[in-house]
Structures are given as structure tokens and as C-alpha cells.
Design an enzyme around this catalytic site. Structure first.
Site, PDB file in Angstrom:
ATOM      1  N   HIS A 184       0.815  -1.216   0.000  1.00 19.05           N
ATOM      2  CA  HIS A 184       0.000   0.000   0.000  1.00 19.05           C
ATOM      3  C   HIS A 184       0.856   1.277   0.000  1.00 19.05           C
ATOM      4  O   HIS A 184       0.765   2.097  -0.899  1.00 19.05           O
ATOM      5  CB  HIS A 184      -0.888   0.039   1.255  1.00 19.05           C
TER       6      HIS A 184
HETATM    7  O1  RIB Z   1      -5.182   0.552   4.281  1.00 16.40           O
HETATM    8  C1  RIB Z   1      -3.784   0.450   4.204  1.00 16.40           C
HETATM    9  C2  RIB Z   1      -3.135   1.478   5.075  1.00 16.40           C
HETATM   10  O2  RIB Z   1      -3.467   1.241   6.438  1.00 16.40           O
HETATM   11  C3  RIB Z   1      -1.598   1.442   5.017  1.00 16.40           C
HETATM   12  O3  RIB Z   1      -1.098   2.724   5.269  1.00 16.40           O
HETATM   13  C4  RIB Z   1      -1.252   0.525   6.157  1.00 16.40           C
HETATM   14  O4  RIB Z   1       0.056   0.787   6.680  1.00 16.40           O
HETATM   15  C5  RIB Z   1      -2.279   0.907   7.167  1.00 16.40           C
HETATM   16  O5  RIB Z   1      -1.814   2.060   7.851  1.00 16.40           O
END
Ligand code: RIB
Ligand code: CA
Length: 305
Positions: A234
Site C-alpha cells: 500500500h
Molecule cells: O489501508 C492500508 C493502510 O493502512 C496502510 O497505510 C497501512 O500501513 C495501514 O496504515
């Protein structure tokens, strides 16, 4: 080459660790400051994890501790995804470095005020710190070149049916950011859930260098996806959008944050057909070129030492 002044606001977090590490060594990035916030795990743990990364790479990048709670909602962490410590799976030496003696919001303000040029903010966590910065010191918006954030979704969420974790954690903070008028790019689940590493890549990175060895160990504890369906990278997608935007397709639109208490709480509602708005407030990522992303990931790792 003109380097991009960058501040990362983060909740390490295994996928945060990758984004932070790559930013530290990217030739086009001048990483000025890391600010931490509660999210994946408590702010004590996210701060400790940020210091562990700075220590691991022995780089002199300041870390400032931020908010321990969202603006209004109680914190619901995601330690089930990242492990109890937030960076499970790898043994880091106890950091000798300490955090700045000021709150992250003050550190953000000082860094923005003293910078000779506008700074890019890369929030990859709940937006609590940035929202407070803009509320306490609205004049600092002038020194923000743009915000490129990982968060939100143009389709389903990952924390609820409607909401992605970073936005769900602090929807009120997200609303403040999306209504701030600051140039904003949203890298949501639609692309980050497709930006995955498979077993092949994880095997490759494990023996590439010490950063790869550390990542592979962390990935053994990471529950953001699986080896079968791919590990979701992500947060590093926000960095990719800054240094390699051609990896993505984008659209300008208007995004509204649902702050009501119902099942849509934390949703990022994009008016992609601009049926309800005449003004856009965000550029959103629509798609990622997955194979090119993987090639980019491996190139980045090569230079992360
Ligand atoms: O939904 C994914 C996000 O939420 C990323 O930033 C992960 O590290 C969590 O913080
Ligand atoms: Ca994160």
C-alpha cells in the site's frame, strides 16, 4: 538534479517500513522529517519503529512523535495485520537515536517554515497530525507543495465494506485535509491492493541486500494480503506516485469524506462523473501497471542500502 523536499507522516507498519526505506535512499528525494501517528499500532510503537528504521540504515533523519489518538474516534489499531510491535518478524537493535523534543505538529510547522521551498507531504497513515497542523497553523498550507497520501478507495474498503483503514481511523481529520484546498493526490486501495509482491519477488528480495533481507522477514509476519494472492504494498505506492507517476493512471475529481456514524463512516466518495460538484479537490489513482510496479520496486530495493 533538483531533489524533492519530503516529509513522511506514518504509522509503521510493515508496508510503511518499505515506503520510508525507499524514500531514504531515493536520489530524487530529500527526506527532511518523519512524523509518527497512532494507527497500525500505538504511537509509542510507531515511533519506536520509525527510530528502528533510521537506526538500521544509520541515516540522520529526524523523527517526531505525533498524536496518540484520532481527533474524535477511539483508536482501533490493525496489529492483526502488522503484528503486536507493528513491525513483527525482524529483530531490530534498540535505537540509540531519540525523537525530537517537540510534538510532530510543531516539528511539521518548523520544517515547513524554515524550508526555502514548498515541501511535499506524504501521509501514509491516519491524517490526524496533518489536520491539526492545518487547524493550528493554517499559514503553513502555503509551504506545502502538495499532499500525496495513501488512503481511501474508489470502491470497497479494507476495514469496513465502505472504508479504507487510514481514512476510517480518523475521518474527521481526512475531511479537514480534503477540504483544505491544498493540492492533493489520493492513492487508494483500487491501486494499492493490486500493487502486490508474489512469492517470486519475495524470494528475489530476500538475498538482494540487507534491506531486502529485513523486508522478507517482515513480510513473513505481514497479513496485508498473502503469498497466495500477493502482499499488498500500500504505502510505497504513494512514493511511487511522487517519483514515478507513469506507473499509474489518474483522474481529477471531487472526493467527499463520510463522517456520519453509520456503516459508510470513513468512505471516500469520489464524484468521478462530477455530477454533484463543479470544483475538483483531488487527483485520484485509478489503476497501476502491476508488472512495471514490480520492476520499479526491485530497482528501488537495489539502491536501498
Ligand atoms: O489501508 C492500508 C493502510 O493502512 C496502510 O497505510 C497501512 O500501513 C495501514 O496504515
Ligand atoms: Ca501506513
Amino acid at each position: 538534479m533538483r531533489r524533492i523536499p519530503l516529509i513522511i507522516d506514518t504509522d509503521p507498519g510493515i508496508d510503511d517500513a518499505v515506503a520510508i526505506s525507499f524514500a531514504m535512499f531515493h536520489p530524487e528525494i530529500d527526506l527532511r522529517l518523519i512524523t509518527t501517528v497512532a494507527g497500525n499500532v500505538s504511537v509509542d510503537k510507531t515511533t519506536d519503529n520509525a527510530l528502528k528504521l533510521v537506526e538500521f540504515f544509520d541515516v540522520d533523519i529526524p523523527v517526531a512523535r505525533g498524536c496518540s489518538e484520532p481527533l474524535l474516534k477511539p483508536l482501533e489499531d490493525s496489529s492483526e495485520i502488522h503484528g503486536e510491535s507493528g513491525m513483527g518478524g525482524f529483530h531490530f537493535e534498540k535505537p540509540s537515536r531519540t525523537v525530537l523534543p517537540v510534538h510532530a505538529v510543531e516539528a511539521l510547522r518548523e520544517e515547513l517554515v524554515k524550508s526555502e521551498e514548498p515541501v511535499t507531504l506524504m501521509p501514509i497513515a491516519a491524517l490526524t497530525n496533518i489536520a491539526l497542523l492545518f487547524k493550528l497553523y493554517p499559514e503553513t498550507k502555503e509551504k506545502v507543495k502538495e499532499i500525496v497520501l495513501m488512503g481511501g478507495s474508489l470502491s470497497r474498503g479494507n476495514t469496513t465494506t465502505a472504508a479504507e483503514f487510514n481514512i476510517f481511523t480518523d475521518p474527521e481529520a481526512a475531511a479537514i485535509i480534503f477540504e483544505s484546498g491544498v493540492k492533493l493526490t489520493m492513492i487508494g486501495l483500487d491501486v494499492t491492493s493490486r500493487a502486490v509482491l508474489m512469492q517470486k519477488e519475495v524470494k528475489q528480495i530476500e538475498t538482494m541486500n540487507r534491506a531486502g533481507e529485513m523486508f522478507a522477514a517482515l513480510f513473513s509476519h505481514y497479513r496485508g494480503g498473502s503469498m497466495k494472492t500477493g502482499l499488498k504494498m500500500h504505502d510505497v505506492c504513494a512514493l511511487a506516485a511522487i517519483v514515478q507517476p507513469e506507473l499509474f493512471d489518474f483522474a481529477d475529481t471531487h472526493v467527499e469524506i463520510e463522517t456520519g456514524k453509520g456503516p459508510a463512516n470513513g468512505a471516500t466518495v469520489a464524484d468521478l462523473k462530477m455530477k454533484y460538484h463543479t470544483e475538483t479537490n483531488a487527483t485520484v489513482a485509478l489503476d497501476v501497471h502491476v508488472e512495471k510496479f514490480r520492476e520499479w520496486f526491485l530497482e528501488m530495493l537495489e539502491q536501498t542500502k
